[in-house]
Design a protein around this motif. Structure first.
Motif, PDB file in Angstrom:
ATOM      1  N   TYR A 146       0.854  -1.183   0.000  1.00  0.00           N
ATOM      2  CA  TYR A 146       0.000   0.000   0.000  1.00  0.00           C
ATOM      3  C   TYR A 146       0.896   1.242   0.000  1.00  0.00           C
ATOM      4  O   TYR A 146       1.635   1.491   0.947  1.00  0.00           O
ATOM      5  CB  TYR A 146      -0.920   0.023   1.222  1.00  0.00           C
ATOM      6  N   ARG A 147       0.824   2.003  -1.088  1.00  0.00           N
ATOM      7  CA  ARG A 147       1.674   3.188  -1.209  1.00  0.00           C
ATOM      8  C   ARG A 147       0.954   4.265  -2.006  1.00  0.00           C
ATOM      9  O   ARG A 147       0.776   4.150  -3.225  1.00  0.00           O
ATOM     10  CB  ARG A 147       3.010   2.842  -1.867  1.00  0.00           C
ATOM     11  N   ALA A 148       0.501   5.300  -1.324  1.00  0.00           N
ATOM     12  CA  ALA A 148      -0.175   6.410  -1.980  1.00  0.00           C
ATOM     13  C   ALA A 148       0.766   7.083  -2.961  1.00  0.00           C
ATOM     14  O   ALA A 148       1.951   7.284  -2.672  1.00  0.00           O
ATOM     15  CB  ALA A 148      -0.674   7.409  -0.944  1.00  0.00           C
ATOM     16  N   GLY A 149       0.248   7.416  -4.133  1.00  0.00           N
ATOM     17  CA  GLY A 149       1.043   8.100  -5.138  1.00  0.00           C
ATOM     18  C   GLY A 149       1.760   7.183  -6.110  1.00  0.00           C
ATOM     19  O   GLY A 149       2.307   7.647  -7.110  1.00  0.00           O
ATOM     20  N   ASP A 152      -2.287   5.988 -10.292  1.00  0.00           N
ATOM     21  CA  ASP A 152      -3.321   7.018 -10.402  1.00  0.00           C
ATOM     22  C   ASP A 152      -4.622   6.369 -10.855  1.00  0.00           C
ATOM     23  O   ASP A 152      -4.721   5.148 -10.954  1.00  0.00           O
ATOM     24  CB  ASP A 152      -2.891   8.149 -11.347  1.00  0.00           C
ATOM     25  N   VAL A 167      -2.913   1.708  -4.191  1.00  0.00           N
ATOM     26  CA  VAL A 167      -3.859   2.007  -3.120  1.00  0.00           C
ATOM     27  C   VAL A 167      -5.026   1.035  -3.218  1.00  0.00           C
ATOM     28  O   VAL A 167      -4.995   0.095  -4.017  1.00  0.00           O
ATOM     29  CB  VAL A 167      -4.337   3.475  -3.194  1.00  0.00           C
ATOM     30  N   GLU A 200      -6.691   7.721   6.972  1.00  0.00           N
ATOM     31  CA  GLU A 200      -6.617   8.032   5.544  1.00  0.00           C
ATOM     32  C   GLU A 200      -7.415   7.044   4.700  1.00  0.00           C
ATOM     33  O   GLU A 200      -7.679   7.283   3.520  1.00  0.00           O
ATOM     34  CB  GLU A 200      -5.155   8.057   5.072  1.00  0.00           C
ATOM     35  N   MET A 201      -7.818   5.928   5.295  1.00  0.00           N
ATOM     36  CA  MET A 201      -8.620   4.935   4.572  1.00  0.00           C
ATOM     37  C   MET A 201     -10.110   5.058   4.877  1.00  0.00           C
ATOM     38  O   MET A 201     -10.878   4.126   4.613  1.00  0.00           O
ATOM     39  CB  MET A 201      -8.143   3.515   4.905  1.00  0.00           C
ATOM     40  N   HIS A 204     -12.835   3.962   1.269  1.00  0.00           N
ATOM     41  CA  HIS A 204     -12.148   2.706   1.008  1.00  0.00           C
ATOM     42  C   HIS A 204     -12.792   1.969  -0.167  1.00  0.00           C
ATOM     43  O   HIS A 204     -13.874   2.341  -0.642  1.00  0.00           O
ATOM     44  CB  HIS A 204     -12.204   1.844   2.272  1.00  0.00           C
ATOM     45  N   SER A 275      -9.922  12.105   6.459  1.00  0.00           N
ATOM     46  CA  SER A 275      -8.934  11.817   5.414  1.00  0.00           C
ATOM     47  C   SER A 275      -9.189  12.727   4.232  1.00  0.00           C
ATOM     48  O   SER A 275     -10.315  12.924   3.831  1.00  0.00           O
ATOM     49  CB  SER A 275      -9.035  10.353   4.950  1.00  0.00           C
ATOM     50  N   GLY A 279      -9.348   6.783  -0.404  1.00  0.00           N
ATOM     51  CA  GLY A 279      -8.391   5.703  -0.192  1.00  0.00           C
ATOM     52  C   GLY A 279      -7.947   5.140  -1.524  1.00  0.00           C
ATOM     53  O   GLY A 279      -6.829   4.704  -1.686  1.00  0.00           O
ATOM     54  N   GLN A 281      -8.214   6.121  -5.866  1.00  0.00           N
ATOM     55  CA  GLN A 281      -8.295   7.384  -6.589  1.00  0.00           C
ATOM     56  C   GLN A 281      -9.737   7.770  -6.922  1.00  0.00           C
ATOM     57  O   GLN A 281     -10.083   8.919  -6.899  1.00  0.00           O
ATOM     58  CB  GLN A 281      -7.477   7.308  -7.891  1.00  0.00           C
TER      59      GLN A 281
END
Length: 285
Positions: A146-149, A152, A167, A200-201, A204, A275, A279, A281
């Motif tokens: 799990y890694r934001a960014g 997309d 994500v 942040e989730m 979801h 958030s 979670g 996009q």
């Protein structure tokens, strides 16, 4: 568990936009896992009621404004009581499960995804479809960090698998892609998650697979679990684009900025976690 949700989406337009139209799928559906105690959706402070029920059995509202506007605010809030059903929703009298074998651009498998699915099937060959679905859930969890960014909204399941990160949208797409490659009907779920350790989730996404003998069963590969009392199910689709809770159009000529805030809390708690953004996009807008 009694959970409260506050979901706010704000749009700003420069220059002011005209001919704004929204399709809203912001109404949680009662299931074996949840009872909707109260719920309200508003646009610019005015309540919006469902206009129709989709083929997925979910309520949908439409909103339109002819006048020019610089900003638009969509809010969904309410209280939902959740129950632990080990992810099992059961059968539905609406669409045939085979409809959810349809591939989409975001979920089309490549050789690597098919290999992941084939390995899960080989490991559970004598154990039945439930064991297979759990093996897919575990395999997706092991494949992606799990890694934001890292991805997309346009990233496909195959691309996320090649990257090895993403994500919740990517986890759900990869599970769906692998399941469909094994002729296991699967669909995308947008919802909310109550987790004080990962606010942040709050917005979801996860997946559901149709299993003979059980019906629809949810799988959350981000957490390697079936949905719990911390999950609230909002709406579904073939993929994240199809399941977007808010979809809109406007006359050309304006630039749009969007900000999403989601807060989910146990009803007994005084503080709420928030958030910014989704979670996944397109999990919340």
């Amino acid at each position: 568990m009694l959970l409260t949700v506050e979901h706010r989406t704000e749009y700003r337009y420069e220059p002011p936009a005209q001919g704004l139209a929204l399709r809203l799928r912001l109404f949680p559906t009662p299931t074996a896992q949840q009872v909707v105690r109260d719920w309200q959706v508003t646009v610019n402070g005015t309540a919006v009621k469902p206009l129709l029920t989709t083929g997925f059995g979910e309520k949908e509202a439409l909103w339109f404004e002819r006048r020019k506007g610089e900003a638009l605010t969509v809010e969904a809030r309410g209280t939902v009581e959740t129950q632990d059903q080990a992810g099992v929703l059961g059968r539905e009298p609406r669409l045939r499960p085979a409809v959810y074998l349809r591939e989409t651009p975001l979920t089309e498998p490549d050789e690597a995804v098919e290999a992941l699915a084939a390995k899960a099937r080989e490991e559970t060959e004598a154990q039945g479809p439930l064991a297979l679905a759990h093996a897919l859930n575990e395999a997706v969890h092991a494949t992606l960090d799990y890694r934001a960014g890292a991805t997309d909204a346009t990233t496909t399941a195959a691309e996320a698998a090649a990257i090895g990160a993403g994500v919740c949208q990517d986890f759900a797409h990869l599970f769906i892609s692998a399941a469909r490659s094994l002729d296991l009907p699967a669909r995308y779920v947008v919802g909310y998650l109550h987790d004080d350790e990962a606010p942040e989730m709050a917005s979801h996404a996860w997946a559901e697979a149709y299993l003979d003998g059980l019906g629809w069963v949810g799988f959350d590969p981000v957490h390697e679990v079936c949905p719990t009392t911390a999950h609230i199910r909002l709406c579904t689709g073939f993929d994240a684009a199809d399941a977007a809770p808010i979809r809109g159009t406007m006359m050309a000529g304006s630039e749009e900025e969007m900000e999403v805030t989601v807060a989910v809390a146990a009803a007994q708690q005084q503080s709420q976690r928030q958030s910014q953004g989704a979670g996944g996009q397109s999990g919340a807008s």
